[in-house]
Design a protein around this motif. Sequence first.
Motif, PDB file in Angstrom:
ATOM      1  N   VAL A 280       0.846  -1.193   0.000  1.00 61.46           N
ATOM      2  CA  VAL A 280       0.000   0.000   0.000  1.00 61.46           C
ATOM      3  C   VAL A 280       0.883   1.245   0.000  1.00 61.46           C
ATOM      4  N   TRP A 281       0.292   2.339  -0.463  1.00 62.15           N
ATOM      5  CA  TRP A 281       0.970   3.621  -0.447  1.00 62.15           C
ATOM      6  C   TRP A 281       0.189   4.575   0.458  1.00 62.15           C
ATOM      7  N   VAL A 282       0.914   5.379   1.219  1.00 55.91           N
ATOM      8  CA  VAL A 282       0.276   6.363   2.096  1.00 55.91           C
ATOM      9  C   VAL A 282      -0.295   7.476   1.225  1.00 55.91           C
ATOM     10  N   TYR A 283      -1.593   7.678   1.328  1.00 57.19           N
ATOM     11  CA  TYR A 283      -2.279   8.665   0.497  1.00 57.19           C
ATOM     12  C   TYR A 283      -2.497   9.976   1.250  1.00 57.19           C
ATOM     13  N   GLU A 284      -2.846   9.847   2.526  1.00 55.52           N
ATOM     14  CA  GLU A 284      -3.145  11.036   3.324  1.00 55.52           C
ATOM     15  C   GLU A 284      -2.919  10.696   4.795  1.00 55.52           C
ATOM     16  N   ILE A 285      -2.421  11.661   5.567  1.00 48.71           N
ATOM     17  CA  ILE A 285      -2.141  11.439   6.992  1.00 48.71           C
ATOM     18  C   ILE A 285      -2.884  12.484   7.818  1.00 48.71           C
ATOM     19  N   ASP A 286      -3.663  12.022   8.796  1.00 50.87           N
ATOM     20  CA  ASP A 286      -4.319  12.918   9.759  1.00 50.87           C
ATOM     21  C   ASP A 286      -3.733  12.569  11.123  1.00 50.87           C
ATOM     22  N   GLU A 287      -2.573  13.178  11.442  1.00 45.32           N
ATOM     23  CA  GLU A 287      -1.844  12.803  12.651  1.00 45.32           C
ATOM     24  C   GLU A 287      -2.632  13.144  13.907  1.00 45.32           C
ATOM     25  N   ALA A 288      -3.399  14.252  13.869  1.00 41.80           N
ATOM     26  CA  ALA A 288      -4.160  14.670  15.048  1.00 41.80           C
ATOM     27  C   ALA A 288      -5.180  13.612  15.448  1.00 41.80           C
ATOM     28  N   ARG A 289      -5.794  12.982  14.459  1.00 41.90           N
ATOM     29  CA  ARG A 289      -6.818  11.968  14.733  1.00 41.90           C
ATOM     30  C   ARG A 289      -6.253  10.551  14.656  1.00 41.90           C
ATOM     31  N   GLY A 290      -4.959  10.435  14.353  1.00 42.39           N
ATOM     32  CA  GLY A 290      -4.338   9.116  14.290  1.00 42.39           C
ATOM     33  C   GLY A 290      -4.836   8.268  13.141  1.00 42.39           C
ATOM     34  N   ARG A 291      -5.205   8.924  12.026  1.00 41.65           N
ATOM     35  CA  ARG A 291      -5.776   8.194  10.888  1.00 41.65           C
ATOM     36  C   ARG A 291      -4.885   8.303   9.656  1.00 41.65           C
ATOM     37  N   VAL A 292      -4.832   7.223   8.916  1.00 40.07           N
ATOM     38  CA  VAL A 292      -4.044   7.192   7.694  1.00 40.07           C
ATOM     39  C   VAL A 292      -4.902   6.638   6.563  1.00 40.07           C
ATOM     40  N   SER A 293      -4.960   7.377   5.463  1.00 42.78           N
ATOM     41  CA  SER A 293      -5.639   6.900   4.262  1.00 42.78           C
ATOM     42  C   SER A 293      -4.599   6.264   3.349  1.00 42.78           C
ATOM     43  N   LEU A 294      -4.940   5.126   2.790  1.00 37.04           N
ATOM     44  CA  LEU A 294      -4.001   4.357   1.982  1.00 37.04           C
ATOM     45  C   LEU A 294      -4.515   4.173   0.565  1.00 37.04           C
ATOM     46  N   SER A 295      -3.639   3.698  -0.282  1.00 33.06           N
ATOM     47  CA  SER A 295      -3.996   3.399  -1.666  1.00 33.06           C
ATOM     48  C   SER A 295      -3.294   2.121  -2.081  1.00 33.06           C
ATOM     49  N   LEU A 296      -3.905   1.376  -2.972  1.00 34.94           N
ATOM     50  CA  LEU A 296      -3.254   0.197  -3.540  1.00 34.94           C
ATOM     51  C   LEU A 296      -2.415   0.558  -4.754  1.00 34.94           C
ATOM     52  N   LEU A 297      -2.427   1.850  -5.104  1.00 36.30           N
ATOM     53  CA  LEU A 297      -1.651   2.352  -6.238  1.00 36.30           C
ATOM     54  C   LEU A 297      -0.838   3.557  -5.787  1.00 36.30           C
ATOM     55  N   PRO A 298       0.328   3.792  -6.398  1.00 34.88           N
ATOM     56  CA  PRO A 298       1.065   5.020  -6.084  1.00 34.88           C
ATOM     57  C   PRO A 298       0.218   6.244  -6.425  1.00 34.88           C
ATOM     58  N   LYS A 299       0.424   7.342  -5.695  1.00 35.64           N
ATOM     59  CA  LYS A 299      -0.395   8.532  -5.874  1.00 35.64           C
ATOM     60  C   LYS A 299      -0.313   9.065  -7.292  1.00 35.64           C
ATOM     61  N   GLU A 300       0.882   8.976  -7.905  1.00 35.83           N
ATOM     62  CA  GLU A 300       1.019   9.495  -9.273  1.00 35.83           C
ATOM     63  C   GLU A 300       0.170   8.711 -10.267  1.00 35.83           C
ATOM     64  N   GLN A 301       0.003   7.397 -10.016  1.00 41.02           N
ATOM     65  CA  GLN A 301      -0.868   6.601 -10.899  1.00 41.02           C
ATOM     66  C   GLN A 301      -2.324   7.026 -10.746  1.00 41.02           C
ATOM     67  N   LEU A 302      -2.741   7.302  -9.497  1.00 39.33           N
ATOM     68  CA  LEU A 302      -4.110   7.753  -9.263  1.00 39.33           C
ATOM     69  C   LEU A 302      -4.343   9.106  -9.926  1.00 39.33           C
ATOM     70  N   GLU A 303      -3.369  10.005  -9.794  1.00 40.50           N
ATOM     71  CA  GLU A 303      -3.514  11.327 -10.407  1.00 40.50           C
ATOM     72  C   GLU A 303      -3.586  11.221 -11.919  1.00 40.50           C
ATOM     73  N   LYS A 304      -2.776  10.335 -12.494  1.00 45.02           N
ATOM     74  CA  LYS A 304      -2.806  10.122 -13.942  1.00 45.02           C
ATOM     75  C   LYS A 304      -4.155   9.569 -14.377  1.00 45.02           C
ATOM     76  N   ARG A 305      -4.666   8.620 -13.576  1.00 41.79           N
ATOM     77  CA  ARG A 305      -5.991   8.043 -13.875  1.00 41.79           C
ATOM     78  C   ARG A 305      -7.071   9.102 -13.822  1.00 41.79           C
ATOM     79  N   ASP A 306      -7.050   9.920 -12.752  1.00 41.72           N
ATOM     80  CA  ASP A 306      -8.098  10.919 -12.558  1.00 41.72           C
ATOM     81  C   ASP A 306      -8.028  12.048 -13.574  1.00 41.72           C
TER      82      ASP A 306
END
Length: 753
Positions: A689-715
Amino acid sequence: MNEEIIARIASELKISPDQVKNTLAMLEEGNTVPFIARYRKDQTKGLDEEQILFIQKQYDYQNKLAERKENVLKLIEEQGKLTEEIKKSVMDCEKLSQVEDIYRPYAQKKKTRAANAINAGLQPLADWMLSLPTEGSLEEQAAAYINETIKDVPSAIQGAKDIIAEVVSDNAKQRWSFKDTINVAGVLVTKLKKDAQDEKKVYEMYYDRSEKVSQVADHRIMAIDRAEKEKVISVSFEYDADHLKEEAYKALTHGQKSIVDEELKDAAYDGCTRLLFPSIEREIRSDLSERAHEKSIEIFSTNLEKLLLQAPLKGRTVLGFDPGFYNGCKLAVIDETGKMLEVDKIYPFKKSGASVDADKKKLLSMIRKHGVEIIAIGNGTASRESEKLVAELIKEENLNVSYAIVSEAGASVWSAQEAARAEFPDLAVEERSAVSIGRRLLDPLAELIKIDPKSIGVGQYQHDLPQKALSQRLDEVVMKCVNRTGADVNTASQELLTHISGLNSAVAKEIVNYRNENGRFTNREQLRKVKKLGPKAFQQCAGFLRITDGDEPLDETSIHPESYVLAKALMEACGITRLGEADAVFPKEKTDQLGVDPFTLNDIEEAIRQPLRDYREQFEGALLRSDVLEISDLHVGDKLSGTVRNVVDFGAFVDIGLHEDGLVHSTRMTMRRNAIPYEVVSVGDIVDVWVYEIDEARGRVSLSLLPKEQLEKRDAQPKRNNGAKGRKKNQKPKKEQVTMDDAMAKLMARFGK
């Protein structure tokens, strides 16, 4: 057997009627689903457990449907109202609900306004109005029905209108048409209730939401149902009710004018508003909930199956570590067979801030004393603190030891059960939990099978689901997993044996008693001596119970005793002298002489090549670690490995070593913009997995099964449109609007007025 039903099931499964017929015949003879799937492939042509279960359930349902059709036709005929048209409509029904809709006008009504009017003798007046009279006087007709109950002409007319309103509501084809129209073009609306209490704003997205009925996702249906039950929101429908009421009026009059037009319009509108619309809305809500329940149960069952079939870590000595703050961490060492060797407790996280050196020394002593290779840490309270402690010890002492975070869901449930108390009468409940956590890593199936599947924690909204249906489906999954894996009859627990084909809890207990009284089984034939285990049970269970180092080498394989003669003849014909020759060759000219079907032959060949093969070896086991991860160590874009802990409609939760599991949303799973999670990953999968977004204050991490650049290219790519063919380059497709008129036109054409 009903040939028509058999043909229908065969068509749905895209198999031959003979496959269905043979399967049903074997089920009627008392054969179990696992036995048929594994040892009667020649008759089913290789149908698996799910297909066999489908045949069983569908045949039962279709028989109930046929029986209900017969009863309904008989009841209508007894009233002297059965026509060929009604008979055809009933016989064409594919669902029980459709049969009930047709029977609705003929069913004995409770105290409705229409029933009261009929009892008062107003049915003839309603029939006269429905005949669309073009001359005469409604008032004069109504006056003839004045009696002690009907005091005046307006009351008589109103009673007749009540009867007609119920006729409108009871019109089955119109009901189906209107229902489909609302399903296609209607909107589901949720609003926050005035005095609602939702302090944590769990249901905030439903405070003011409108969504097409046809597009509401199953997990949102479950959330809406729960929020409504907790009195946080109100739920309603929006659709062109005036249009539908007008259609109902037209259906009554067939476009003809009469002297009772206004009364018929009033009755039609009243029938829709007071009876038909509320009833349809309830049905749609019920259908949506049923669909969501079925989907949730399937997700739950898929998750459970993947969890049970995780590859075991065989031949390891494991230390089970049940974390805790003030009550201490419970430790249990178990050997490679699951036998408990030692239990202890440490208190490294007490508020006093006392040194943890003594606790580390105690832990280190247990590791070295028993040669512990892996530490299984429960994922509950103080899990990450315990992980940090273990990682520090491994590093400080340069230990050749790994650890894994293990789900402890249900461990406390098992620890308090009678079976756990009987096995470990001298241990406290929490110490038994440590044993369970360790065993879950060593052999997940053998340990998790002891716990109610609903307590394992891999579902969504499980407490909102119909419990009987959920339990039945999960029991089917357990049955499939246990029998595909098989069991060592000399080491299997009573709980595990209970799920073996042909056995129940009473027979499983007798097998354990036989073991205790006579020592280990040395051959499968000894099973015949077990109390309560008759010839049929032996036939059903023998192939799934394995015996290693026994009198008969074939007893350690999945080959059924009924095929031993064949297996030995096959080995002799092909010059194979022992089991386990991975490169064993079975020349076709030799196997053809035996006259055996290809399914049985293939299974025997595989068992001879790999007699001890564990079905679960094809799946992934636990992810082993030796160092700890902190959220402060993470950066967007980091690549990590993690274990899928749960799969739900909107994504998957992945354990990457933090306090909370990270979420991979369905929109970040594949190059498709919105994937179906359970088609991409399963519980127990080890994924990158790739780290997509970090919310350190709430202790939450959003992940992706694809690198962020691949998602951006797709979108960045334009969305595909299936209707693009035939358009000029760069020409935008016209947005399709599904209106109430469009929907009505299509559906009225389908059902007829």
